[in-house]
Design a protein around this motif. Structure first.
Motif, PDB file in Angstrom:
ATOM      1  N   UNK A  56      33.890  39.388  -1.092  1.00  0.00           N
ATOM      2  CA  UNK A  56      34.220  38.468  -0.018  1.00  0.00           C
ATOM      3  C   UNK A  56      33.060  38.436   0.974  1.00  0.00           C
ATOM      4  N   UNK A 112      32.637  48.170  11.555  1.00  0.00           N
ATOM      5  CA  UNK A 112      33.400  47.125  10.880  1.00  0.00           C
ATOM      6  C   UNK A 112      33.834  47.523   9.476  1.00  0.00           C
ATOM      7  N   UNK A 113      33.179  48.534   8.917  1.00  0.00           N
ATOM      8  CA  UNK A 113      33.500  48.905   7.542  1.00  0.00           C
ATOM      9  C   UNK A 113      33.043  47.848   6.546  1.00  0.00           C
ATOM     10  N   UNK A 114      32.015  47.072   6.913  1.00  0.00           N
ATOM     11  CA  UNK A 114      31.488  46.054   6.003  1.00  0.00           C
ATOM     12  C   UNK A 114      30.092  46.445   5.544  1.00  0.00           C
ATOM     13  N   UNK A 128      28.229  39.206  15.720  1.00  0.00           N
ATOM     14  CA  UNK A 128      28.552  37.821  16.051  1.00  0.00           C
ATOM     15  C   UNK A 128      28.136  37.456  17.470  1.00  0.00           C
ATOM     16  N   UNK A 187      32.348  42.434   2.051  1.00  0.00           N
ATOM     17  CA  UNK A 187      33.446  43.367   2.280  1.00  0.00           C
ATOM     18  C   UNK A 187      33.260  44.712   1.608  1.00  0.00           C
ATOM     19  N   UNK A 188      32.394  44.772   0.597  1.00  0.00           N
ATOM     20  CA  UNK A 188      32.207  46.066  -0.085  1.00  0.00           C
ATOM     21  C   UNK A 188      30.910  46.057  -0.860  1.00  0.00           C
ATOM     22  N   UNK A 195      31.936  37.668   4.517  1.00  0.00           N
ATOM     23  CA  UNK A 195      32.570  37.448   5.819  1.00  0.00           C
ATOM     24  C   UNK A 195      31.740  36.540   6.713  1.00  0.00           C
TER      25      UNK A 195
END
Lengths: 459, 459
Positions: free
Chosen positions: A338, A298-300, A452, A358-359, A340
């Motif tokens: 952010x 996901x790159x999260x 999820x 997000x980062x 998520x």
């Protein structure tokens, strides 16, 4: 094999697992008679004017095999003062429990005695002996009326209720507790009575949502004004369903049912009707993957806060954890991160809050908006900052900030800038904060959250 | 040395550099007499009823040393039809220019002739010979009235105007062109006439902003209704100043003055009065640093779009570039990138748009909000997505997205999802997009932008 036959086959198989055997039934009935005798004896020996009632799924014969906790209510006359009911009720409960295997005092709206007898949990709950909704004084008083209403109206549909309860358990939508917000047992019974069978309830998932108001007690005719007030209030609160309690026109039986749980029921109903399988009733464990791969995909990033869970029941702890997670979501968003999604819970004595962000680092410099330049505060801003510029009449300057999310969270907590649950504030302040790592026992939970799958309607 | 003396010393030194020498003055006057002779000859030879007027800073003797372009206006009688004025005006301009060194036709509201003579730029502009604002028909007609009004009211304050103009140039707030939005020369002259001297203008920087309306022509008495309409309109537009043109009550001389440029004037005025220095008038080049170090310091990233600048004057090109930069800001923000600032311009034939962003990569998965679950579209959303969950009655799913900002921008441009300036849309589509790199000739520009030194009020 036709679809109808396939469904019937599944239901029969499920019923074999959830319908109590004759043996269990005999045991339970013997237990109830025995408990009733003990209760009557004790009432008499204390010279009290109290009637014992069995309520709940045991009394209604809608309990699932193996799940036969006893609810024994001790009903005092309506003219008993509340203080006396609390005192005498606890006294009586204790006196009965003395003759059982073990007991402790538990607390709801009023204290009550939680005992065990022959391996079965027995709740001894004092209440008023109400005959009508107009008499209701405490939250538990309605139980006697509920039991009576279901017994009067169920007409042998007991197994249909069992199927619906097991289905709701299987799809994780059973229970009206605040941290579940699903269907209560009583609501399941009403739905079966109203629609006639387990399958008819499922087939009505879309229809009942549109119809919105279900009134099995016919209150809209019998007590129009009171019932309309209930409908108005609950419609205002935007509940998925308004089921006017057949024993009390002031109450929505589905008041605690959330849209999320109704939505799960909605989709799973269709799925079961289209692709019948025992899995809906007895789901296998979800396929678990690796949470670190999930983060990479996901790159999260995952921030986890772990701390000692305070001595609170789930009803209290979980809403506090949820409130705190939302507090972090807002605070971090103000800081340029952010969120998520989030996930909270309790595992092996520890409470946790997980945040998917997000980062892991933000820019080290942010743009700080200042006041209008020609004001007192404008001049201050101009003097205080190193590089200052204008956009329109407004001053702007750079501000150096910490860039690492864990540092940002630590500072937010230090400065008390996260709206956390009151009774866990101190625990959160001392929480261990990890980034893209959780201890072994939370790895599965982290995966289910990040993927999820935990909430996946298609899972 | 007292502060007053220090200021006086600075102003004297500046005046030595900006006041034309006797030699320059003699040259300019000789030039003007000569041009007037040529103009009158040509008018006569063409048998026209036209009067030549010198306007602008040369005519008003408020020009800065070395900056002596000539504005020669050719005034036609009021009864000349507009078409005839355009035709005959251009004809006359050309005929005069034939006797000068070189010329070309330029275009403003009307075509005019731009010539050079003895190394000096000479604009030959046709206009109407207006005596009052009621006669004004074209944008240039007021110039004759402006020149007359300044000559009538300046009372020897010519050097004060020179100081103010040079100061405004030094702080980069001179010129009312759309891409400067600063103080015009005429506005500088009015302010000196109104406040009495260069220093008094500076001292009034705060006062005049609060007073807001300056009415040197006393129009609020003489033409109350017209003047109030102007005040109302310009107040509505939220201008920093409303300076009712002393020759035309319908016009705000400061209509093009931006809050940013007024703010620079506001702060620099105080600075000069407190710390006088020639630097305000003749700033040294800003200290240039390395833009890559700046990016590292701030932890931000630079995206640059470079493309062929279309054949447009700056008045047209720059607003288009600004609009496009704002378009990128909005589009990227929708995509999860934060634009901290932008900078546009033209350099060696190329136009550029620079965007300072918070990160070069975003997460590869975003949360896609869907419709309410119990709708037709809800069912579609449920079927179309792999993992679906509910928040309230709303469905959500994951969506895979590109994570690299350059790819995101390319896709946005391809899908036409950036609001860019119309006449540069195609150029931007074919732009070269670089990340954390600019070509050699833009390195200084990138540094000045990223460090905000470009706009630093304290620089």
């Amino acid at each position: 094999m036709s679809l109808d036959d396939a469904i019937e086959t599944v239901l029969q198989k499920v019923l074999q697992r959830i319908r109590p055997t004759e043996e269990e039934r005999a045991f339970v009935e013997g237990l109830m008679r025995e408990l009733e005798g003990i209760a009557r004896d004790t009432i008499e020996s204390l010279d009290l004017d109290v009637k014992p009632y069995f309520v709940g799924s045991l009394a209604k014969d809608t309990y699932l095999a193996g799940d036969h906790d006893v609810d024994l209510f001790l009903a005092f006359p309506l003219d008993t003062p509340l203080e006396e009911l609390r005192e005498r009720g606890l006294e009586l409960g204790r006196a009965i429990a003395e003759r059982l295997d073990s007991h402790e005092v538990a607390y709801a709206e009023h204290p009550y005695v939680r005992a065990t007898y022959r391996g079965v949990k027995v709740d001894l709950v004092p209440c008023y002996d109400v005959k009508s909704w107009r008499d209701v004084r405490t939250a538990v008083d309605r139980s006697i009326l509920h039991t009576k209403w279901v017994l009067d109206n169920l007409r042998g549909k007991n197994d249909e209720v069992r199927l619906l309860k097991r289905f709701l358990k299987g799809i994780n939508a059973y229970g009206s507790e605040i941290y579940v917000r699903g269907f209560s047992g009583y609501l399941a019974e009403i739905l079966v009575i109203r629609y006639g069978s387990f399958l008819k309830v499922l087939e009505s998932a879309d229809f009942m949502l549109r119809q919105k108001v279900i009134d099995p007690g016919n209150w809209l005719k019998r007590e129009h004004e009171v019932a309309m007030k209930t409908v108005g209030r609950e419609a205002e609160a935007d509940r998925p369903l308004i089921v006017i309690d057949p024993v009390d026109p002031r109450r929505n039986v589905a008041a605690n049912l959330s849209w999320e749980k109704y939505g799960i029921f909605y989709f799973k109903s269709t799925q079961l009707l289209e692709n019948p399988s025992e899995e809906f009733f007895f789901p296998m464990n979800r396929k678990i993957g690796n949470y670190l791969s999930e983060l990479r995909r996901k790159g999260t990033h995952l921030v986890a806060l772990l701390f000692e869970a305070p001595e609170l029941v789930d009803d209290v702890l979980l809403p506090q954890l949820e409130r705190s997670a939302r507090g972090f979501e807002r605070a971090l968003s103000r800081e340029g991160f952010n969120v998520l999604g989030w996930n909270v819970g309790r595992k092996s004595g520890k409470a946790f809050i997980m945040l998917e962000v997000d980062r892991r680092e933000r820019e080290r410099v942010t743009i700080k908006p200042g006041p209008e330049f020609f004001t007192e505060r404008g001049r201050d801003f101009y003097l205080k900052n190193e590089r200052v510029w204008l956009v329109g009449k407004r001053l702007f300057a750079e501000k150096n900030v910490m860039d690492d999310i864990v540092e940002v969270i630590s500072e937010l907590l230090e400065k008390n800038q996260v709206a956390t649950g009151k009774s866990i504030r101190e625990n959160i302040r001392n929480a261990e904060i990890t980034l893209d790592y959780v201890p072994k026992e939370l790895e599965d939970e982290a995966y289910l959250f990040l993927s999820r799958e935990k909430w996946n309607l298609k899972g």
